[in-house]
Write a protein that holds these residues in place. Structure first.
Motif, PDB file in Angstrom:
ATOM      1  N   ALA A  66       1.112  -0.670   0.278  1.00  0.00           N
ATOM      2  CA  ALA A  66      -0.279  -0.282   0.040  1.00  0.00           C
ATOM      3  C   ALA A  66       0.930   1.366   0.417  1.00  0.00           C
ATOM      4  N   SER A  67       1.308   2.326  -0.759  1.00  0.00           N
ATOM      5  CA  SER A  67       1.518   3.255  -1.187  1.00  0.00           C
ATOM      6  C   SER A  67       1.078   4.154  -0.144  1.00  0.00           C
ATOM      7  N   ALA A  68       1.985   4.990   0.463  1.00  0.00           N
ATOM      8  CA  ALA A  68       1.735   5.989   1.677  1.00  0.00           C
ATOM      9  C   ALA A  68       1.996   7.235   1.451  1.00  0.00           C
ATOM     10  N   PRO A  71       1.314  10.708   6.867  1.00  0.00           N
ATOM     11  CA  PRO A  71       0.577   9.543   8.308  1.00  0.00           C
ATOM     12  C   PRO A  71      -0.234   8.657   7.392  1.00  0.00           C
ATOM     13  N   TYR A  72      -0.893   8.124   6.639  1.00  0.00           N
ATOM     14  CA  TYR A  72      -1.963   6.998   6.682  1.00  0.00           C
ATOM     15  C   TYR A  72      -1.792   7.012   5.023  1.00  0.00           C
ATOM     16  N   ASP A  73      -1.976   5.371   4.768  1.00  0.00           N
ATOM     17  CA  ASP A  73      -1.824   4.925   2.976  1.00  0.00           C
ATOM     18  C   ASP A  73      -3.084   4.723   2.641  1.00  0.00           C
ATOM     19  N   ASP A  74      -2.946   4.238   1.520  1.00  0.00           N
ATOM     20  CA  ASP A  74      -4.476   4.437   0.473  1.00  0.00           C
ATOM     21  C   ASP A  74      -5.319   3.180   1.276  1.00  0.00           C
ATOM     22  N   ALA A  75      -5.256   2.264   1.751  1.00  0.00           N
ATOM     23  CA  ALA A  75      -6.577   1.435   2.277  1.00  0.00           C
ATOM     24  C   ALA A  75      -6.960   2.403   3.404  1.00  0.00           C
TER      25      ALA A  75
END
Ligand SMILES: [Zn+2]
Length: 295
Positions: A66-68, A71-75
């Motif tokens: 999952a690319s970030a 602080p939060y990732d795309d999922a």
């Protein structure tokens, strides 16, 4: 491949990933994941070009990326589970088939957060717990207990609260450590120690405070000793980036760790990330420093 044999192999791969990550400071380099070997055979842990790794003889997916951004990732979503989008192509075939298989096999997999180019933070084991066709996404849980929840798409309030807390511990904290350590080129900002396994990402303003955000400018790469000293207010960092050792500690007489490791750091300027946006925020430093002075 026999299910038990596959599970055993996965657990060995997960173990290797975690040990290697710990050596580096909580992350792996792309080339390490691609050149992984087990029992004398090449078994890359990530795919060369896709965000999913489906070894040919595995019944289900070994790893996903999952690319970030920040602080939060795309999922991520607010239910505490990851919503991992179907891979391109046939929703029932190709890569999606092996991700869907993981729901029934319950096999653990590895989630990599790609923080920066070529740098991967492993979160493992994780589990694919459900499929949401109308969203074209799979639900990924960070804890095996969610594989026993009858309907992961409709978590109860306490289940959701637990999932959100898990996400913070198992996803956000490791990701924060990677981003901070990489920004500081894997060195302690105070003493320059450069062993990833001995380094932490310290929060300037604790994440229990409302403004204790998990961004790099609220972090400092510190070795274990300097992290603990900072958290205990035995060592402070002024808004001008100077190291200050507590006056009582300065007056103490003891062995080399106190003398060289702490007292001699007094008055030093911390080393900082090359990128200006990653440097410690002066207002956050000031807020924190005021707490030390009030001791
Ligand atoms: Zn240090």
């Amino acid at each position: 491949m026999d299910t038990l044999v596959e599970t055993a192999l996965r657990l060995r791969i997960i173990d290797w990933v975690q040990r290697q990550a710990e050596l580096n400071g909580g992350f792996l380099y792309r080339h390490e994941l691609l050149s992984h070997r087990i029992d004398g055979m090449d078994l890359p842990v990530i795919d060369y070009s896709r965000g999913i790794r489906n070894p040919q003889n595995f019944t289900s997916t070994l790893s996903i990326v999952a690319s970030a951004s920040g602080p939060y990732d795309d999922a991520e979503s607010d239910d505490g589970l990851l919503h991992y989008a179907y891979r391109d192509g046939d929703p029932w075939g190709g890569d999606n088939r092996k991700l869907r298989n993981a729901i029934t096999t319950g096999q653990p997999l590895i989630l990599f957060r790609k923080e920066v180019k070529n740098i991967y933070t492993p979160i493992a084991p994780v589990y694919v717990v459900d499929d949401v066709p109308e969203e074209r996404a799979f639900l990924i849980a960070l804890d095996e207990s969610f594989t026993f929840v009858p309907d992961p798409r409709n978590l109860s309030v306490p289940q959701r609260a637990y999932a959100v807390r898990l996400a913070r511990q198992r996803l956000h904290q490791p990701a924060f450590r990677t981003r901070v350590l990489v920004a500081y080129e894997v060195r302690c900002a105070v003493c320059q120690l450069k062993h990833g396994s001995l380094l932490d990402a310290a929060h300037i303003v604790s994440d229990s405070e409302e403004h204790g955000v998990p961004t790099v400018n609220n972090g400092l790469a510190l070795c274990k000793i300097h992290h603990a000293a900072y958290d205990q207010n035995m060592m402070g960092i002024t808004p001008d980036y100077m190291v200050e050792i507590d006056s009582e500690l300065l007056a103490e007489i003891d062995g080399p760790m106190l003398k060289h490791g702490l007292q001699e750091m007094h008055g030093r300027t911390i080393s900082m990330p090359a990128r200006v946006a990653d440097r410690p925020d002066r207002e956050l430093l000031a807020w924190r420093y005021a707490k030390m002075s009030r001791r």
